[in-house]
Design a protein around this motif. Sequence first.
Motif, short mmCIF file in Angstrom:
data_model
loop_
_atom_site.label_atom_id
_atom_site.label_comp_id
_atom_site.label_asym_id
_atom_site.label_seq_id
_atom_site.Cartn_x
_atom_site.Cartn_y
_atom_site.Cartn_z
N VAL A 10 35.08 42.27 39.91
CA VAL A 10 36.06 41.56 39.09
C VAL A 10 36.38 40.23 39.76
N ILE A 11 36.20 39.13 39.02
CA ILE A 11 36.50 37.81 39.59
C ILE A 11 37.73 37.17 38.95
N SER A 12 38.21 37.73 37.82
CA SER A 12 39.42 37.21 37.19
C SER A 12 40.07 38.31 36.35
N ASN A 13 41.40 38.36 36.40
CA ASN A 13 42.15 39.28 35.55
C ASN A 13 43.38 38.59 34.96
N LYS A 14 43.27 37.30 34.71
CA LYS A 14 44.41 36.51 34.25
C LYS A 14 44.70 36.66 32.76
N ILE A 19 39.07 41.34 31.61
CA ILE A 19 38.67 40.98 32.97
C ILE A 19 37.32 40.27 32.88
N LYS A 41 28.17 36.47 34.27
CA LYS A 41 29.57 36.83 34.09
C LYS A 41 29.76 37.45 32.71
N CYS A 51 42.70 46.74 36.77
CA CYS A 51 41.81 46.07 37.72
C CYS A 51 42.48 44.88 38.40
N ASN A 52 42.11 44.67 39.64
CA ASN A 52 42.52 43.49 40.40
C ASN A 52 41.27 42.75 40.85
N ILE A 53 41.45 41.52 41.30
CA ILE A 53 40.33 40.70 41.75
C ILE A 53 39.69 41.36 42.98
N SER A 80 39.82 46.83 45.73
CA SER A 80 39.71 45.74 46.69
C SER A 80 40.73 45.91 47.80
N SER A 84 46.84 41.42 45.72
CA SER A 84 47.09 40.39 44.72
C SER A 84 48.45 40.52 44.13
#
Length: 84
Positions: A10-14, A19, A41, A51-53, A80, A84
């Motif tokens: 995961v590279i983003s969850n904003k 995600i 991606k 999920c988190n980064i 991870s 975060s």
Amino acid sequence: MPVKQQIGIVISNKMQKTIVVKVENRYSHPIYSKTVVKTTKYLAHDELETCNIGDQVLVEECRPLSKKKRWKLIQVLSKSSLLS
């Protein structure tokens, strides 16, 4: 027909319930025999926003959920160590 599954980070969850998952594909170059890494991606649906980064996740292909979102989260394989 089997359902496609990928393992990625995961590279983003904003976004809400979405995600971005980075999947690396490693293969040997046919002429130079060098290992090449191709990164893709995917936008995946995360219903519970768990999920988190940096988490390693398993995503599965599904019906189109939006313009770019065609994958859904199946399982978080490892959390991870980043806070975060």
